[in-house]
Design a protein around this motif. Structure first.
Motif, PDB file in Angstrom:
ATOM      1  N   ASP A   1      -5.284  -2.545  -8.175  1.00 51.97           N
ATOM      2  CA  ASP A   1      -4.152  -1.486  -7.666  1.00 51.97           C
ATOM      3  C   ASP A   1      -3.387  -1.114  -8.920  1.00 51.97           C
ATOM      4  O   ASP A   1      -3.047   0.184  -8.968  1.00 51.97           O
ATOM      5  CB  ASP A   1      -3.288  -2.406  -6.798  1.00 51.97           C
ATOM      6  CG  ASP A   1      -3.979  -2.844  -5.407  1.00 51.97           C
ATOM      7  OD1 ASP A   1      -4.885  -2.300  -5.152  1.00 51.97           O
ATOM      8  OD2 ASP A   1      -3.442  -4.001  -4.832  1.00 51.97           O
TER       9      ASP A   1
ATOM     10  N   ARG B   1       2.495   1.779  -3.288  1.00 55.18           N
ATOM     11  CA  ARG B   1       1.891   2.385  -4.385  1.00 55.18           C
ATOM     12  C   ARG B   1       1.561   4.003  -3.878  1.00 55.18           C
ATOM     13  O   ARG B   1       1.482   4.573  -4.893  1.00 55.18           O
ATOM     14  CB  ARG B   1       0.511   1.798  -4.362  1.00 55.18           C
ATOM     15  CG  ARG B   1       0.896   0.354  -5.265  1.00 55.18           C
ATOM     16  CD  ARG B   1      -0.606  -0.474  -5.470  1.00 55.18           C
ATOM     17  NE  ARG B   1      -1.161  -0.843  -4.104  1.00 55.18           N
ATOM     18  CZ  ARG B   1      -2.571  -0.350  -3.774  1.00 55.18           C
ATOM     19  NH1 ARG B   1      -3.009   0.563  -4.199  1.00 55.18           N
ATOM     20  NH2 ARG B   1      -2.761  -0.761  -2.517  1.00 55.18           N
TER      21      ARG B   1
ATOM     22  N   GLY C   1      -6.362   3.996  -6.164  1.00 58.39           N
ATOM     23  CA  GLY C   1      -6.257   2.852  -5.079  1.00 58.39           C
ATOM     24  C   GLY C   1      -5.931   3.482  -3.811  1.00 58.39           C
ATOM     25  O   GLY C   1      -5.217   2.886  -2.777  1.00 58.39           O
TER      26      GLY C   1
ATOM     27  N   TRP D   1       0.824  -1.141   0.075  1.00 57.97           N
ATOM     28  CA  TRP D   1       0.014  -0.026   0.144  1.00 57.97           C
ATOM     29  C   TRP D   1       0.792   1.248   0.046  1.00 57.97           C
ATOM     30  O   TRP D   1       0.802   2.049  -1.088  1.00 57.97           O
ATOM     31  CB  TRP D   1      -0.895  -0.016   1.058  1.00 57.97           C
ATOM     32  CG  TRP D   1      -1.964   1.097   1.305  1.00 57.97           C
ATOM     33  CD1 TRP D   1      -3.182   0.892   0.651  1.00 57.97           C
ATOM     34  CD2 TRP D   1      -1.835   2.392   1.517  1.00 57.97           C
ATOM     35  NE1 TRP D   1      -4.033   2.091   0.640  1.00 57.97           N
ATOM     36  CE2 TRP D   1      -3.039   3.164   1.396  1.00 57.97           C
ATOM     37  CE3 TRP D   1      -0.748   3.358   2.112  1.00 57.97           C
ATOM     38  CZ2 TRP D   1      -3.258   4.504   1.421  1.00 57.97           C
ATOM     39  CZ3 TRP D   1      -0.986   4.585   2.250  1.00 57.97           C
ATOM     40  CH2 TRP D   1      -2.224   5.273   1.978  1.00 57.97           C
TER      41      TRP D   1
END
Length: 783
Positions: A651, A600, A744, A597
């Motif tokens: 994602d 990204r 995302g 997470w």
């Protein structure tokens, strides 16, 4: 009327009887009979075949022709008037006979041995050499052909003059293999520059790869060799057989070949273009704004691996649509010029004038460029004038001595890549490269050239230790020949092809890379004349900053802000190129610290920062959807990551959607590109927010309309974060937030227009109170 029976003919007279004895046909009677008491009819005798007397060439000419060392084969072979007649000679290896045929002439030449034939014939009527043909007899039959040695040179004096001076800006039209009609006969003109050769022959599929009968002539002191070969045309393979100064021979591909065999085969291919362009509207409008004042976001592509297995024409059906959907203004193609080793990605070129045959023909490549233009996408091409490989069939010691490379071995050998550097001090070599730059722009409608490895050209001591290089005439380390070449190349390209842009990959602080060539800087050199330069410093520093864990970024804040110290020293491109996602450097998303997470989120925040930073943008394929693996030329991007059946596809699709939105907002917001090269287009709001990992700045268009960019490189959301803004803007609206859920992110977004408060902050008379999402970049514009 014609008599039907022999008995209908009159009794044979003396002339007819004599003709019958000689074995020649008797004369036909006239259509109307002659009166009995009239004179006998006139009888026309056919000409007697001329007596052929051998006329062999001198022993010296014979030896040189057979050894492939004759500089003037046309002076020996072909037809030559002499005092008492006409001498005709031919060199036809493996032939059993050679017969000369012309109007009123048929004569079999004498076999002088070793494939040489000759004859001395009576003088032709009027003294002119007739337009003759050769009937060449072989064991398998007779071949009717023109004689290549009856033709004048097919290359003009002006071409030779310009080649000799190194100023032929359309060199590809003078050298190489060109199908044409010459003296009323169709064929191909072969020309090659080989000044050190003792002799040159052309060989190919049209002569069963035996060049013995096809020696070329030397055209004066230019080092150019020429031969017009009748009846040879499109699609034939060829090479040049060169006799080197030491008498040995080498078989070489044509340096000017405009088409090649598909590697690993190495022959050149005769070609002409039949392509009809449909991009006139694009060409007419591409020069309306100079690149540094226009929107310019680039998608870098390795064509062979973008979708492996696709040809140029198949790419044309997919690539334009994909790039247009993402909103990039340009594609940059990694080198497409022919190269023997695919693993070099095209950066070790052997065929500088030929698009790689791996993906199709030159016209197929034209179709791809045309398709991109018709989709509104410009085409930049990587161009590699710094070096070339040592393959024995290509440029290295082309005619037996250093020719394209520098004669000093220390200058010729590239220390990093095992290749050879061009001798940029030689005018013919400069001409070869300058014309090549023009060639791609004019013949293939390329919109710009990204010039590879400029730094390696500019410095004599590049990757060399003391004692491995010699200072220039000024006592410095600058390569004066390279400086002059780059200036000439840029000036020529910009003069001949308005609307194009040249881009330097230059990794040092060389002064004036994008300065005009006639403006002399503090170093005493004129500018190099490029339109744009890759900002390698920004790339290195910003990626190094992002690689730190956020808890440590406060101690490295200068790495993300330092680029603004020199941002206006050149016209910059911000590159995240193929070089940054291979050889253990990891992909862009994998450079980011933390869990998936956070990686990204960091990537999205970084892209938002990159698109807002002064300078143009370049992003390599696969990074637009956060590919986790390094790029491999063998299989290309991991497209399966976008497949809805893959669990984490959302994602990756989110990052790709962000890139599309970045480009969309960028293109419609002049503040992000119109004043990229002017300090007036940028103003820091918060440059020293190291403790919070926050920075903020304003961008302005030509009319002063601002865009506010705020970057939070901390994983902590910050509520009530105050940022100074100009007081003349009554309200601000969020136009992009990299933390949006559709990308995302966590969805920490601003609500509605924000009105500034009359509270001075960060040196501004007013301020906004913002909620900063974690690891995110936010853009705001006047509402």
């Amino acid at each position: 009327m014609k008599p039907s029976q022999p008995s209908a003919r009159p009794a044979a007279g003396g002339r007819e009887r004599a003709a019958a004895v000689r074995g020649t046909p008797a004369a036909r009677p006239p259509q109307q009979r002659t009166p009995v008491d009239g004179p006998p009819p006139a009888v026309r005798r056919p000409p007697a075949p001329p007596a052929v007397v051998p006329a062999p060439c001198s022993p010296q000419d014979r030896d040189r022709l057979l050894a492939g060392t004759h500089h003037d084969p046309h002076g020996v072979l072909g037809a030559h008037p002499v005092d008492d007649g006409l001498v005709i000679r031919a060199l036809r290896p493996h032939a059993r006979s050679v017969t000369v045929v012309a109007e009123g002439l048929r004569a079999e030449l004498h076999d002088d041995g070793d494939g040489l034939f000759s004859g001395r014939l009576p003088a032709p009527a009027g003294g002119a050499v007739p337009a003759y043909r050769l009937l060449v007899g072989y064991d398998g039959g007779t071949h009717d052909t023109e004689d290549a040695y009856r033709f004048l040179p097919a290359l003009g004096d002006l071409d030779l003059h310009l080649i000799g001076e190194g100023r032929h800006e359309e060199l590809w039209k003078a050298l190489g293999a060109h199908p044409m009609t010459h003296q009323g006969v169709t064929g191909t003109r072969f020309t090659v520059w080989a000044p050190n050769a003792l002799g040159v022959r052309v060989t190919g599929t049209f002569n069963f790869w035996d060049g013995t009968g096809f020696p070329m002539r030397s055209l004066g002191g230019t080092g150019v060799w020429e031969l017009f070969v009748p009846a040879v045309g499109e699609g034939e393979l060829y090479k040049f057989e060169i006799t080197r100064p030491d008498g040995t021979r080498t078989l070489r591909a044509d340096p000017m070949a405009r088409r090649t065999e598909c590697p690993p085969a190495t022959a050149s291919v005769i070609t002409t273009s039949q392509y009809r362009w449909g991009d006139q509207e694009w060409l007419a409008g591409r020069g309306e704004r100079p690149a540094h004042e226009a929107p310019f976001s680039v998608y870098e592509v390795h064509l062979a691996s973008w979708r492996p297995g696709l040809t140029y024409r198949q790419l044309a059906e997919q690539l334009p649509a994909y790039v247009a959907e993402l909103g990039f203004t340009h594609v940059e193609l990694m080198p497409v010029a022919e190269h023997p080793f695919g693993g070099s990605w095209g950066y070790q070129v052997t065929g500088f004038y030929a698009p790689t045959a791996r993906l199709g023909t030159p016209d197929d490549f034209r179709y791809l460029v045309d398709s991109l233009h018709r989709a509104g996408i410009g085409v930049i091409m990587d161009w590699v004038p710094a070096h070339f490989p040592r393959d024995a069939w290509a440029l290295a010691e082309f005619d037996g001595r250093p020719l394209y490379e520098h004669p000093d071995p220390r200058r010729a050998a590239h220390p990093d890549w095992g290749t050879l550097e061009f001798d940029l001090g030689r005018r013919e070599v400069r001409n070869f490269l300058v014309a090549n730059a023009v060639y791609w722009c004019e013949e293939f409608h390329i919109d710009g050239l990204r010039v590879d490895a400029v730094a390696s050209m500019l410095y004599l001591d590049y990757s060399r230790e003391d004692g491995q290089w010699t200072p220039n005439e000024r006592g410095g380390r600058e390569n004066l020949d390279a400086v002059a070449f780059l200036q000439e190349m840029n000036a020529t390209v910009y003069r001949r092809v308005p609307g194009v842009v040249t881009i330097a990959e230059e990794s040092t602080a060389w002064d004036g890379v994008t300065r005009a060539t006639h403006h002399v800087g503090p170093s005493g050199f004129g500018g190099l004349g490029f339109g744009l330069k890759w900002n390698m410093g920004w790339m290195h520093d910003s990626l190094q900053y992002m690689a730190h864990d956020p808890v440590h970024r406060a101690y490295h804040h200068d790495e993300i802000t330092f680029s603004m110290v020199y941002a206006y020293s050149e016209n910059y491109v911000l590159p995240i190129s193929h070089d940054e996602v291979v050889h253990g450097k990891r992909s862009l998303v994998s450079k980011m610290p933390g869990d998936w997470w956070r990686q990204r989120a960091d990537l999205r925040a970084y892209l938002g920062f990159m698109w807002a930073h002064p300078g143009k943008q370049l992003l390599f394929m696969g990074q637009e959807f956060a590919q986790g693996a390094e790029w491999s030329e063998a299989h290309g991007p991991d497209w399966w990551l976008l497949d809805p059946s893959y669990g984490a596809a959302a994602d990756h699709r989110g990052v790709r959607e962000l890139v599309g939105d970045l480009n969309a907002v960028y293109r419609r917001t002049p503040a992000l590109w119109e004043r990229d090269t002017s300090p007036d287009g940028f103003r820091w709001v918060l440059a020293d927010g190291a403790a919070d990992n926050v920075l903020a700045f304003l961008r302005f268009d030509a009319e002063g309309t601002p865009l506010l960019a705020v970057c939070n490189f901390s994983p902590v959301a910050r509520d009530g974060y105050r940022v100074g803004v100009p007081e003349e803007v009554p309200a601000w609206a969020e136009v992009l937030n990299t933390d949006a859920e559709r990308y995302g992110g966590g969805g920490v977004c601003g609500a509605g227009p924000l009105k500034p408060e009359p509270r001075p902050w960060h040196g501004h008379p007013a301020s906004l109170c913002l909620t900063l999402p974690p690891l995110a970049t936010v853009w705001l514009t006047p509402a």
